[in-house]
Design an enzyme around this catalytic site. Structure first.
Site, short mmCIF file in Angstrom:
data_model
loop_
_atom_site.label_atom_id
_atom_site.label_comp_id
_atom_site.label_asym_id
_atom_site.label_seq_id
_atom_site.Cartn_x
_atom_site.Cartn_y
_atom_site.Cartn_z
N CYS A 1 0.80 -1.24 0.00
CA CYS A 1 0.00 0.00 0.00
C CYS A 1 0.83 1.28 0.00
O CYS A 1 0.80 2.04 -0.96
CB CYS A 1 -0.93 0.00 1.20
SG CYS A 1 -2.09 -1.37 1.17
N1 LIG Z 1 -2.93 -6.13 1.90
C1 LIG Z 1 -3.41 -5.07 2.53
O1 LIG Z 1 -3.14 -4.86 3.71
C2 LIG Z 1 -4.35 -4.09 1.84
C3 LIG Z 1 -5.03 -3.15 2.62
C4 LIG Z 1 -5.92 -2.27 2.03
C5 LIG Z 1 -6.11 -2.31 0.65
N2 LIG Z 1 -5.43 -3.21 -0.12
C6 LIG Z 1 -5.70 -3.22 -1.56
O2 LIG Z 1 -6.51 -4.35 -1.87
C7 LIG Z 1 -6.19 -4.84 -3.16
C8 LIG Z 1 -5.79 -6.32 -3.07
O3 LIG Z 1 -4.63 -6.43 -2.27
P1 LIG Z 1 -4.18 -7.78 -1.59
O4 LIG Z 1 -3.15 -7.42 -0.58
O5 LIG Z 1 -5.35 -8.59 -1.15
O6 LIG Z 1 -3.48 -8.51 -2.85
P2 LIG Z 1 -3.09 -10.06 -2.96
O7 LIG Z 1 -2.02 -10.13 -3.99
O8 LIG Z 1 -2.86 -10.65 -1.62
O9 LIG Z 1 -4.40 -10.74 -3.53
C9 LIG Z 1 -4.90 -10.49 -4.80
C10 LIG Z 1 -5.52 -11.77 -5.33
O10 LIG Z 1 -6.10 -11.48 -6.60
C11 LIG Z 1 -5.83 -12.57 -7.47
N3 LIG Z 1 -5.96 -12.09 -8.83
C12 LIG Z 1 -5.05 -11.44 -9.60
N4 LIG Z 1 -5.60 -11.16 -10.81
C13 LIG Z 1 -6.86 -11.61 -10.77
C14 LIG Z 1 -7.93 -11.61 -11.72
N5 LIG Z 1 -7.79 -11.05 -12.92
N6 LIG Z 1 -9.08 -12.19 -11.34
C15 LIG Z 1 -9.21 -12.75 -10.14
N7 LIG Z 1 -8.26 -12.78 -9.20
C16 LIG Z 1 -7.09 -12.23 -9.53
C17 LIG Z 1 -4.45 -13.05 -7.06
O11 LIG Z 1 -4.23 -14.37 -7.47
C18 LIG Z 1 -4.52 -12.89 -5.55
O12 LIG Z 1 -5.00 -14.07 -4.92
C19 LIG Z 1 -5.08 -3.93 -3.68
O13 LIG Z 1 -5.66 -2.91 -4.43
C20 LIG Z 1 -4.49 -3.36 -2.42
O14 LIG Z 1 -3.88 -2.09 -2.65
C21 LIG Z 1 -4.56 -4.12 0.46
#
Ligand SMILES: NC(=O)c1ccc[n+]([C@@H]2O[C@H](COP(=O)([O-])OP(=O)(O)OC[C@H]3O[C@@H](n4cnc5c(N)ncnc54)[C@H](O)[C@@H]3O)[C@@H](O)[C@H]2O)c1
Length: 428
Positions: A260
């Protein structure tokens, strides 16, 4: 209520668990079949999310994971939690959102709510996502299906952070979209905070992360200035935080990490250019924060110099590979930058992290893949010329470290609770 959650990662998986606990039927969708198979077998692949929680929802028949996006035809709402990284030119890469839109659009039933949660710039939901959903479904957003944005506020590794208790901001394309989205999140989240548009909700998440990035840069800058004055910035922050109003503590470190804070602010920087504006605070904070690994390495050199050693040829042990304490998430971890910088100067580098026993292959740090966390014992730890603490996991015994190490460079004030010999610890 049947809910589809797309992207079963650090954000999507806890959300699945929370919705199931609140009585919903959840379909998890992901492009990664290994994750889908693990979840259907009741296994979590994220350390701080217990397999028991996953196994329970699978056993109850309340959750199933799939790679088949056609199954969104059966759900009332689709929540999208896919990655939003920067590309190699440090510009927003919303291709995962667009791909998801293309995958689900042909299967959307009329009346379905689509809610985006991935952090992104204002306009993504009502311009970019809306366009692919309308083109692929032949339906109109706000008329035939509902569209909303609701930013995630996950705090991985914080045991007091419960998805259900973190207020959730929601913006809709139309008042009816907002109403639908508030009702959806109201099922699982105690406090839902409606705002007037998707753009306001998108901008809210960016403000939250920019606020952190700028404040971390401020204390990082003060750390360097105060160190030159022989003042310990951590002592200063501890004293300042006794002020009961108008102050909120932020802590310095070896550089930014995670999915992030190093990334999201630049989503706004990019979009602001379209409106002829520069985001000077964001750029300056980025500059200060990305300079931190270099500063830390200069402190390692000073520490080694004090015992007539050079970085070149020294054995350096990095403590903590994950980007924050008590998690196994090493995405964008500043420890990798430190390891690269030290190796480039000729150091022999190793790491210890109880949460990351072996470095998984990643695009950015492929040259470290397969490297293993070194053993935790006196013989191993004392064999290094210097130990550099980059992430302060609770699972580490810092008194043992104080007793075993010959020299410690501490970027997290992790040694403050231990009895240390004079001259052992260098703060950085
Ligand atoms: N990790 C955090 O603490 C956090 C906190 C707030 C916001 N976010 C935001 O949330 C979003 C997701 O982050 P995350 O940490 O969960 O990422 P992550 O990489 O842990 O998970 C994303 C998932 O999406 C899947 N994916 C990728 N392309 C895809 C597609 N086309 N269709 C379906 N699935 C697909 C991946 O395989 C993965 O399992 C980002 O925008 C991030 O900035 C993350």
């Amino acid at each position: 209520m049947k809910i589809g959650i797309v992207g079963l990662g650090y954000v999507g998986l806890p959300l699945c668990i929370q919705f199931v606990r609140s009585g919903a039927q959840v379909l998890g969708l992901d492009v990664d079949s290994a994750k889908v198979d693990a979840l259907n077998a009741g296994r979590s692949y994220i350390e701080h999310i217990g397999s028991s929680a996953v196994a329970a929802m699978v056993a109850e028949g309340k959750f199933a994971a799939s790679t088949d996006f056609a199954r969104v035809k059966d759900v009332d709402a689709v929540i999208i939690c896919v990655p939003t990284p920067l590309n190699k030119n440090r510009e927003p890469d919303i291709s995962y959102i667009i791909k998801t839109g293309e995958n689900i659009a042909p299967h959307l039933a009329p009346g379905t709510l689509v809610s985006l949660e991935s952090t992104t710039y204002p306009g993504t939901t009502d311009e970019d996502l809306r366009a692919v959903l309308e083109a692929g479904s032949g339906m109109k957003a706000g008329v035939d299906f509902h569209l909303a944005f609701s930013p995630e506020r996950e705090d991985p590794g914080n045991p007091d952070s419960k998805v259900q208790l973190i207020p959730k901001v929601v913006g809709g394309l139309t008042p009816a979209c907002l109403q639908k989205a508030v009702a959806l999140y109201g099922l699982a989240i105690k406090t839902v905070v409606p705002v007037s548009s998707c753009r306001v909700a998108e901008a809210t998440k960016l403000l939250e992360n920019i606020f952190r990035s700028v404040n971390i840069a401020l204390v990082n800058e003060l750390k360097v200035v105060y160190a030159a004055m022989d003042i310990d910035v951590w002592e200063v922050i501890a004293a300042a935080r006794t002020k009961p109003f108008g102050f909120m503590p932020f802590y310095p470190g070896p550089g930014l990490g995670g999915h992030c804070i190093p990334i999201d602010p630049f989503y706004l920087t990019w979009k602001a250019r379209e409106y002829g504006h520069n985001t000077r605070f964001i750029e300056l904070a980025g500059e200060i924060n990305t300079g931190m690994p270099q500063y830390v390495v200069s402190r390692v050199a000073e520490a080694l110099n004090s015992v007539r050693k050079s970085v070149n040829g020294s054995r350096v042990l990095l403590m903590g590979l994950a980007y924050k304490p008590n998690v196994d998430d090493d995405r964008e971890s500043p420890t990798y930058h430190l390891m690269d910088l030290l190796r480039a100067q000729g150091a022999d580098v190793a790491y210890h992290d109880p949460h990351v026993p072996v470095i998984r292959p990643t695009r950015e740090h492929s040259h470290w893949a397969g490297e293993k966390s070194v053993a935790w014992d006196r013989e191993t730890v004392s064999s290094f010329d210097v130990v550099l603490i980059s992430t302060a996991h609770k699972a580490v015994n810092y008194q043992e470290l104080a007793d075993w190490a010959t020299c410690i460079v501490d970027t997290r004030d992790a040694m403050s609770g231990s009895k240390v010999r004079d001259g052992l610890v260098w703060k950085a």
